[in-house]
Design an enzyme around this catalytic site. Structure first.
Site, PDB file in Angstrom:
ATOM      1  N   GLU A 822      25.360  65.094  24.208  1.00  0.00           N
ATOM      2  CA  GLU A 822      26.063  64.118  25.044  1.00  0.00           C
ATOM      3  C   GLU A 822      25.329  62.796  25.009  1.00  0.00           C
ATOM      4  O   GLU A 822      24.157  62.702  25.394  1.00  0.00           O
ATOM      5  CB  GLU A 822      26.164  64.612  26.484  1.00  0.00           C
ATOM      6  CG  GLU A 822      26.860  63.610  27.407  1.00  0.00           C
ATOM      7  CD  GLU A 822      26.974  64.104  28.827  1.00  0.00           C
ATOM      8  OE1 GLU A 822      27.384  63.321  29.699  1.00  0.00           O
ATOM      9  OE2 GLU A 822      26.651  65.274  29.068  1.00  0.00           O
ATOM     10  N   LYS A 956      23.188  84.540  36.852  1.00  0.00           N
ATOM     11  CA  LYS A 956      24.149  83.879  35.968  1.00  0.00           C
ATOM     12  C   LYS A 956      25.532  83.754  36.598  1.00  0.00           C
ATOM     13  O   LYS A 956      26.550  83.745  35.895  1.00  0.00           O
ATOM     14  CB  LYS A 956      24.240  84.597  34.620  1.00  0.00           C
ATOM     15  CG  LYS A 956      22.909  84.687  33.872  1.00  0.00           C
ATOM     16  CD  LYS A 956      23.075  85.430  32.555  1.00  0.00           C
ATOM     17  CE  LYS A 956      21.762  85.467  31.785  1.00  0.00           C
ATOM     18  NZ  LYS A 956      20.747  86.321  32.426  1.00  0.00           N
ATOM     19  N   ASP A1032      16.868  80.390  29.205  1.00  0.00           N
ATOM     20  CA  ASP A1032      18.180  81.031  29.095  1.00  0.00           C
ATOM     21  C   ASP A1032      19.246  80.050  29.565  1.00  0.00           C
ATOM     22  O   ASP A1032      19.317  79.729  30.755  1.00  0.00           O
ATOM     23  CB  ASP A1032      18.203  82.300  29.951  1.00  0.00           C
ATOM     24  CG  ASP A1032      19.456  83.133  29.713  1.00  0.00           C
ATOM     25  OD1 ASP A1032      20.376  82.628  29.045  1.00  0.00           O
ATOM     26  OD2 ASP A1032      19.505  84.271  30.202  1.00  0.00           O
ATOM     27  N   HIS A1128      29.347  54.522  28.421  1.00  0.00           N
ATOM     28  CA  HIS A1128      29.774  55.591  27.514  1.00  0.00           C
ATOM     29  C   HIS A1128      30.567  55.025  26.345  1.00  0.00           C
ATOM     30  O   HIS A1128      30.441  55.508  25.217  1.00  0.00           O
ATOM     31  CB  HIS A1128      30.624  56.610  28.283  1.00  0.00           C
ATOM     32  CG  HIS A1128      29.798  57.650  28.974  1.00  0.00           C
ATOM     33  ND1 HIS A1128      29.332  58.770  28.331  1.00  0.00           N
ATOM     34  CD2 HIS A1128      29.345  57.730  30.252  1.00  0.00           C
ATOM     35  CE1 HIS A1128      28.645  59.512  29.179  1.00  0.00           C
ATOM     36  NE2 HIS A1128      28.641  58.902  30.364  1.00  0.00           N
TER      37      HIS A1128
END
EC number: 1.1.1.34
Length: 1173
Positions: A822, A956, A1032, A1128
């Site tokens: 990004e 998670k 992770d 952006h």
């Protein structure tokens, strides 16, 4: 220059990073010290053993020389010897009848009555026998007039229980009295019992100790004599002297305690401090031996009085300074070090950690340490030259020699000990990391490989204890080293004690002390302490007679109850029995010249053999876990083949796909070769092994299926070419997951797997391009991935990694690695970091540290589930479960348990610390064992374990429990940004940002019903750092829980982020891969922390929280100023309108309506087909 000679405690501690250029005066000295230390560090065990044997031989030589060649007893039973050290006092009308010291000639005082005051001491340990002893029992000359005087008591008289007789005699007649009382009959009550003994041939008598022949007594006798002499010395000393000596010994022991505490702070509880004391002891023995050989008179009294003050004054500051420097440089060397070559290129340092640490420490501290030694030695030499009286001159010489040898041993013996300590530390880190990785579920081979790569850089890769060592090797090494040293010394002392002298008697330790005091000055006599009561009596008598009197007070004369044969020095060998005779005969036989030569040859062979064994241990042992044979054929038959959708074997040639247009990428792929060459030689591909050898030859696929099956039965899969392996795999003969083990080449296995997947008929329509795709696979450490990170590997995915910052976190600057695709994210974080730095940096607070696992268990009835919950919540249940859980790992420690009931289901949330590992596998193993203990030992055998993870962790997944109770590391980071920085750097103002935060992060998230999502882009920063550092990525779900708060603090912007559930680790998982490990190295948190387990993981959490703080600050400022879309557009697009599809911007400051195609909401063909059925 003068300031450098002062001890460091007077100059303050200098920074380790402060480098001082070497002057021409100390460059040669530093080089010499580095040479000595390097030699000792190259062979540390040999150096330690050699010096220990040398020191042991030195003190054994001292004992032997004193035993067999020492001078005779200094004290003689003669008047000339007894009168030495006496004190004379005079009194009379001329001085007012007061005792006055007199050191002149007695002949000058012709009209004085000259008396000799004698004190006889009989030991009280003989009980009633001493009561029968009296000097008047001896036959005295007729013309001898003896005046009985009262004895003088002291505070220690009650403890010693000695019988003391004091009397005076004419000074001229005193020699006759001394000769008469050398032996005094013993008229005790036990005399009749002695006469009845048949073996006894003579009667015991009280014999003057000085009248004994020079015989060698036993160890027990020496201890008794030493104790008696010490008590006599204390009784005759002044109170102030006793107090000073007691304070000196207390200070010496406090110095020892300070040494141990200082070494404990440096990471060694006993080992290094004991080594320092041992080095100083060796220096004392060597210095004492040289002093005696130079003829310097020594005495036990002088040593006992001087050594405590020498220890206190000199101390162990130099050893502590060198130790601190060596250990600090060793820690620095664990980080990647760079040097500049002659050509100007930067190359990695190949020097070992031990050599680098010792060399750098000596370069920095060696000169100052030697200067301190030189100054101290010069002061002692000056004291010896000036001729200080009272024995201090001799002690100055001894102290100077001790300091010289102490300096020499510091840079040889002690540096060797430090090198062993560094190797022990490396071994501990290696073993702890390996165990932690094994607890995380990695195979032993992979864990060993990762632990080895995380060791300090060592070009030689040779270790003191070998490459294959277990955790018990370190304490075993320490134990056997100490035991061996003690055994050698005990054997030396024992051989000395039992070695026969020329007269056949056994050795005596007292001879050593007597030889040391052979030419020493006797201690000054205190007459009033020895005979105060007797002097008072004589003063009273002289005053009554009106006659001036002179009294010579002699030192106390001691007696022992002995046999008269003691004068002849008879052998006492029978007291030691047959054992002593046997040992003496054996040691005497070793004096044979032929036998001694054979013993010397055997010793030389032993040293050579030990050197060979040490060298063999350094080479290490190969890892026995390496695969030596292919996978078992039974496992191959049971494995699932790649081509599960079609039974027949496809034609290999028909599976080849047309090559794609070649496009160059930064990473090597199969498409880098010429397209036509790929097409022509697709079946002639040559695979290179990792070792550089050719694995296959350029042979076409001409073998039949029968030939391949025969080769497969011969277990020669690794010798087949790639096309044959592909053919066998497509037929299900070689399982895809076992290619690495079968081919014994991970890179080749990845390449073959790509070919297999590309040619699988079931998916050929989609995967046919994989074999020659741009997904890279070469030049990667697949051995670390195997069995640890990923299965069925077909390549690796390069992700751009940028660095944000630098950002100051808790006073230390960091560059933050971020792996992301990004745009603007890294730049935004850098802008926020700049603003934070201008405000003084970020401050972090750790609020929690505990990973969780929440199993689910079920009972038949609710009562049993409730009973289990009550038991788990009780102190007994907590204790039992903690003991069971903690027994499964040396790192995981259970902190608490939280329980809840849903019907008959019981959910238990275990919260534990796991060191520097994230620790999920470690916790799962502990939870499983704890539940088994609960079922078998706590009376819950009816408990049914549904699952080890019952989503009560919660792992998670979004969870309010993680948001409230925390999971992993809890971090709060804060920064205060001045108003001018907000205006100039962030292009906004404080009030606007505070209002934006309330409206967006607080109210907006609340309206959306968010749980832990009261932030702008915490997940963006967390995910980028997670990927870069091998965490992770799935745990970003809960790790990104964050609430951002802003406040106007006296005109400045106060911003903080609270993240209660950051789940990170610096050990295991993806952190074992080199690229991810390199990013952890850049942050200084790779692997396990050397001193505080878990500190590296906690520091990584602080860094992540601070990075999120920078990202939140920058994004909120852009949203407040309306710059987000513009930024952006400038960074992510080359033109405002582009036909290429662009990824969505998250989050966006503005909203744009995008027309939705009509067919976008239509169901897919597969969904329509399912609806029809």
């Amino acid at each position: 220059m003068v300031a450098s000679l002062l001890p460091s405690r007077f100059r303050g501690r200098e920074s380790m990073n402060q480098q001082h250029p070497l002057r021409s005066g100390n460059r040669a000295l530093t080089s010499t010290l580095q040479f000595l230390s390097k030699t000792a560090c190259l062979h540390p065990i040999h150096t330690v053993c050699t010096i220990a044997i040398l020191a042991s031989t030195t003190y054994v030589g001292l004992l032997k020389d004193s035993f067999f060649h020492g001078p005779a007893n200094v004290d003689k039973a003669e008047w000339g010897s007894l009168v030495e050290g006496s004190r004379s006092l005079i009194t009379g009308p001329q001085n007012g009848w007061k005792w006055q010291s007199f050191d002149g000639d007695a002949d000058v005082l012709g009209d004085f009555n000259h008396q000799a005051l004698m004190t006889l001491v009989f030991p009280g340990s003989y009980g009633v026998a001493s009561q029968a002893a009296s000097p008047f029992l001896a036959p005295l000359p007729v013309n001898l007039s003896v005046i009985d005087l009262p004895s003088t008591s002291s505070p220690l008289t009650a403890y010693s229980k000695d019988k003391v007789f004091a009397f005076s005699v004419e000074y001229s007649s005193a020699p006759e009295l001394v000769a008469a009382v050398q032996e005094i009959p013993n008229n005790s009550a036990d005399l009749k019992l002695q006469e009845t003994q048949l073996i006894e041939m003579e009667r015991q008598m009280w014999i003057m100790k000085a009248a004994r022949a020079h015989t060698k007594r036993s160890l027990a006798q020496w201890v008794h004599d030493t104790w008696t002499e010490s008590l006599d010395l204390i009784k005759s000393a002044q109170t102030l002297d006793v107090v000073v000596m007691v304070l000196g010994y207390i200070s010496m022991h406090l110095t020892f305690v300070s040494l141990f505490l200082s070494m404990k702070k440096l990471g060694s509880k006993v080992w290094l401090a004991t080594s320092v004391l041992l080095s100083s002891t060796f220096a004392f023995l060597l210095g004492l031996d040289v002093a005696i050989r130079l003829g310097v008179p020594m005495s036990m009294r002088l040593l006992s009085e001087g050594l405590p003050f020498l220890v206190v004054i000199v101390g162990f500051e130099k050893s502590i300074t060198l130790t601190r420097a060596v250990l600090s440089y060793a820690v620095q060397h664990r980080k990647p070090q760079k040097i500049q070559s002659d050509q100007g290129s930067v190359t990695a340092i190949a020097e070992s950690t031990i050599n680098y640490a010792v060399r750098s420490a000596i370069r920095e501290k060696g000169y100052n340490i030697v200067c301190h030694y030189v100054v101290e030695i010069l002061l002692l030499v000056i004291g010896a030259v000036l001729g200080i009286q009272g024995g201090l001159q001799h002690f100055c010489v001894l102290a100077a020699l001790i300091l010289f040898f102490d300096c020499l041993l510091l840079f040889t013996f002690y540096t060797a000990i430090l090198s062993i300590k560094l190797e022990v530390n490396r071994l501990k880190r290696h073993i702890n990391m390996r165990y932690a990785l094994e607890d995380e579920g990695l195979s032993q081979r992979t864990a060993e490989s990762v632990a080895t790569s995380n060791d300090a850089q060592d070009s030689a890769r040779t270790y003191l204890f070998g490459n294959d060592m277990k955790g018990s090797s370190v304490p075993k090494f320490k134990f056997w080293m100490v035991v061996g040293f003690l055994i050698v010394n005990l054997v030396n002392i024992g051989s000395t004690l039992f070695q026969a002298s020329s007269s056949g008697s056994l050795s005596s330790i007292s001879s050593w002390t007597e030889s040391l005091s052979g030419s020493a000055i006797k201690p000054p006599l205190e007459p009033f302490k020895v005979a105060g009561s007797g002097l008072d009596e004589l003063l009273f008598q002289a005053r009554g007679r009106g006659q001036s009197t002179m009294v010579t007070v002699l030192a106390p004369i001691k007696y022992e109850l002995e046999y008269p044969s003691i004068h002849r020095g008879t052998s006492q060998l029978h007291e030691y029995g047959v054992g002593g005779k046997m040992v003496g005969s054996l040691l005497t036989s070793l004096e044979d010249p032929v036998l001694s030569k054979w013993v010397f040859v055997a010793l030389a062979l032993s040293v050579a053999l030990n050197s060979y064994l040490f060298k063999a241990a350094r080479l290490g042992i190969k890892d026995p876990n390496l695969p030596s044979h292919p996978v078992d054929p039974v496992e191959l038959d049971q494995a699932e083949s790649f081509n599960a959708a079609q039974n027949q074997t496809p034609q290999i040639q028909s599976s080849l796909q047309a090559p794609q247009t070649r496009v160059f990428t930064p990473t090597t792929t199969d498409s880098d070769s010429d397209a036509s060459l790929v097409l022509i030689k697709a079946s002639l591909k040559v695979t290179k092994r990792a070792e550089g050898k050719t694995a296959t030859s350029e042979l076409p696929v001409s073998r039949t299926q029968i030939e391949l099956d025969n080769l497969l039965k011969q277990n020669t899969i690794s010798e087949l070419n790639d096309e044959d392996v592909v053919a066998l795999s497509l037929r299900g003969k070689v399982p895809g997951y076992a290619l690495e083990k079968s081919l014994k080449d991970c890179t080749r296995a990845v390449k073959v797997r790509r070919s297999i997947i590309s040619r699988t008929p079931a998916t050929a329509e989609l995967t046919s391009m994989l074999e020659h795709s741009k997904l890279p696979y070469e030049n990667y450490a697949w051995e670390r991935v195997l069995g640890a990170c990923c299965e069925n590997v077909i390549g690796y995915m390069p992700v751009p990694v940028g660095v944000a910052g630098p950002i100051v976190i808790d006073g230390k600057s960091y560059f933050i690695p971020m792996a992301t695709t990004e745009g603007v994210l890294v730049a935004s974080a850098s802008r926020g970091s700049k603003a934070i730095n201008l405000g003084g940096g970020a401050v972090t607070v750790l609020t929690g540290d505990g990973m969780t696992r929440g199993p689910c268990v079920k009972f038949d009835v609710l009562e049993r589930a409730g009973a289990a919950k009550i038991w788990l919540d009780s102190d007994v249940g907590q204790t039992v479960m903690k003991e069971a859980f903690n027994s499964t790992s040396r790192f995981a420690r259970l902190q608490s348990m939280r329980t809840t009931i849903a019907g008959t289901h019981l959910y238990i949330r275990f919260k534990t610390t796991t060191g520097d590992a994230m620790g999920m596998n470690m916790i799962s193993k502990g939870v499983e064992h704890a539940l088994n203990v609960m079922a078998t030992e706590a009376g819950f055998s009816d408990m049914n374990i549904i699952t080890l993870s019952g989503n009560y962790c919660t792992d998670k997944k979004p969870s309010a429990l993680n948001w409230i109770d925390g999971r992993g590391k809890g971090i709060v980071a804060e920064a205060i940004i001045p108003a001018n920085v907000v205006r100039d750097v962030l292009k906004s103002d404080v009030d606007s940002m505070v209002q934006l935060n309330i409206s967006k992060n607080l109210i907006g998230s609340a309206m959306a019903g968010s749980v832990g999502g009261f932030n702008a882009q915490a997940a963006n920063l967390a995910a980028a750092i997670f990927i870069a550092t091998g965490q992770d990525p799935a745990q970003v779900v809960e790790s990104a829980n964050c609430i951002t708060l802003m406040n106007n603090l006296r005109g400045s912007l106060q911003i903080s982020v609270s993240m209660p559930s950051i789940e990170v680790g610096t050990l295991g998982g993806g952190t074992i891969l080199e690229p991810q490990g390199a990013m952890l190295d850049m942050l200084g948190v790779r692997g396990s922390h050397p001193t505080t387990p878990g500190e590296n993981a906690r520091q990584l959490a602080r860094i992540i929280g601070s990075a999120v703080l920078a990202g939140e600050l920058s994004l909120c400022a852009a949203l407040a100023a309306g710059h987000l879309v513009k930024a952006h557009m400038a960074h992510n697009r080359s033109a405002p309108a582009s036909s290429a599809p662009s990824r969505s911007v998250s989050p966006s400051g503005g909203t744009r309506t995008v027309p939705v195609p009509n067919n976008a909401l239509r169901p897919s063909a597969a969904a329509t087909d399912r609806a029809r059925r």
